[in-house]
Design a protein around this motif. Structure first.
Motif, PDB file in Angstrom:
ATOM      1  N   GLU A   1      28.545 -35.854  37.073  1.00 50.19           N
ATOM      2  CA  GLU A   1      28.618 -35.628  35.601  1.00 50.19           C
ATOM      3  C   GLU A   1      29.145 -36.473  35.055  1.00 50.19           C
ATOM      4  O   GLU A   1      30.212 -37.336  35.538  1.00 50.19           O
ATOM      5  CB  GLU A   1      29.159 -34.278  35.481  1.00 50.19           C
ATOM      6  N   SER A   2      28.924 -36.581  33.805  1.00 49.51           N
ATOM      7  CA  SER A   2      29.274 -37.417  32.689  1.00 49.51           C
ATOM      8  C   SER A   2      29.616 -37.065  31.279  1.00 49.51           C
ATOM      9  O   SER A   2      28.835 -36.303  30.838  1.00 49.51           O
ATOM     10  CB  SER A   2      29.112 -38.898  32.822  1.00 49.51           C
ATOM     11  N   ARG A   3      30.803 -37.384  30.780  1.00 48.10           N
ATOM     12  CA  ARG A   3      31.006 -36.406  29.202  1.00 48.10           C
ATOM     13  C   ARG A   3      31.596 -38.585  28.088  1.00 48.10           C
ATOM     14  O   ARG A   3      32.563 -38.557  28.656  1.00 48.10           O
ATOM     15  CB  ARG A   3      32.003 -36.024  29.264  1.00 48.10           C
ATOM     16  N   LEU A   4      30.701 -38.060  26.829  1.00 47.01           N
ATOM     17  CA  LEU A   4      31.710 -38.625  26.344  1.00 47.01           C
ATOM     18  C   LEU A   4      32.467 -38.656  25.200  1.00 47.01           C
ATOM     19  O   LEU A   4      31.744 -37.737  24.426  1.00 47.01           O
ATOM     20  CB  LEU A   4      30.252 -39.747  25.711  1.00 47.01           C
ATOM     21  N   PHE A   5      33.989 -38.135  24.658  1.00 46.60           N
ATOM     22  CA  PHE A   5      34.499 -37.938  24.288  1.00 46.60           C
ATOM     23  C   PHE A   5      35.226 -38.663  23.173  1.00 46.60           C
ATOM     24  O   PHE A   5      36.371 -39.309  23.916  1.00 46.60           O
ATOM     25  CB  PHE A   5      36.113 -37.239  24.888  1.00 46.60           C
ATOM     26  N   GLY A   6      34.340 -39.253  22.226  1.00 48.12           N
ATOM     27  CA  GLY A   6      34.927 -40.690  21.303  1.00 48.12           C
ATOM     28  C   GLY A   6      35.305 -41.626  21.672  1.00 48.12           C
ATOM     29  O   GLY A   6      33.816 -41.908  22.642  1.00 48.12           O
TER      30      GLY A   6
END
Length: 144
Positions: free
Chosen positions: A92-97
C-alpha cells in the motif's frame, strides 16, 4: 509502466519528524505532570507513559533501513542497515500532503516507511510521488 526509470531513495533522518515528535512527547509529559490528579496518580501515569515511549523508540530503531528502490520492471528492494539488500512487495502507498507512506512486505515482515520532505532528496521524492500517482490511477492511494 516498464519505461519508467528506477527510483532509489537514500534515507536520512528527518529533522521535521524529530522536532514534531519531541514536541508532542514533551507536551504530553507536561500535561500528565500538571494534571489535577493526586500525586501518586500523576507519578504512575508518567511512569506508564515513559515506558510506552521507550517501547516505541525501541521498535522504531529495530526497523532500520538505509534505502528503498523501485526498479523499472516494478520490483521493490530494501537496503537494510546491515548492508544486505532484500526484495520487497509494495502492499500500500499513501500520500499525505508532503508525506509519502509506504507499506512493504519484506519476507515475513511488514515494513512501514514514512518519507518526510527532508528525509531524502527532493527530486527523488517528487519522482516517487509522480510514479505512485500514475501506478495507482487515483493520485496516490494504492492498495495491492
Amino acid at each position: 509502466m516498464p519505461s519508467a526509470p528506477s527510483i532509489r531513495i537514500e534515507h536520512r533522518p528527518s529533522r521535521w519528524q524529530r522536532a514534531l515528535t519531541l514536541t508532542l512527547v514533551v507536551a504530553a509529559g507536561v500535561a500528565l505532570a500538571f494534571a489535577r490528579w493526586p500525586m501518586a496518580g500523576r507519578i504512575l501515569a508518567l511512569l506508564i507513559y515513559a515506558a510506552c515511549v521507550a517501547l516505541v523508540v525501541r521498535r522504531v530503531r529495530q526497523a532500520s533501513w538505509s534505502a528503498v528502490s523501485w526498479s523499472a520492471d516494478g520490483s521493490w528492494r530494501i537496503a537494510c542497515d546491515d548492508g544486505k539488500e532484500r526484495p520487497a512487495t509494495l502492499q500500500e502507498s499513501r500520500l499525505f500532503g508532503p508525506l509519502i507512506a509506504l507499506r512493504l512486505r519484506v519476507g515475513d515482515a511488514v515494513l512501514r516507511v514514512l518519507l518526510w520532505p527532508d528525509s531524502a532528496d527532493a527530486d527523488d521524492l517528487r519522482r516517487l510521488r509522480i510514479r505512485l500517482g500514475r501506478e495507482s490511477g487515483q493520485g496516490g492511494d494504492t492498495a495491492k
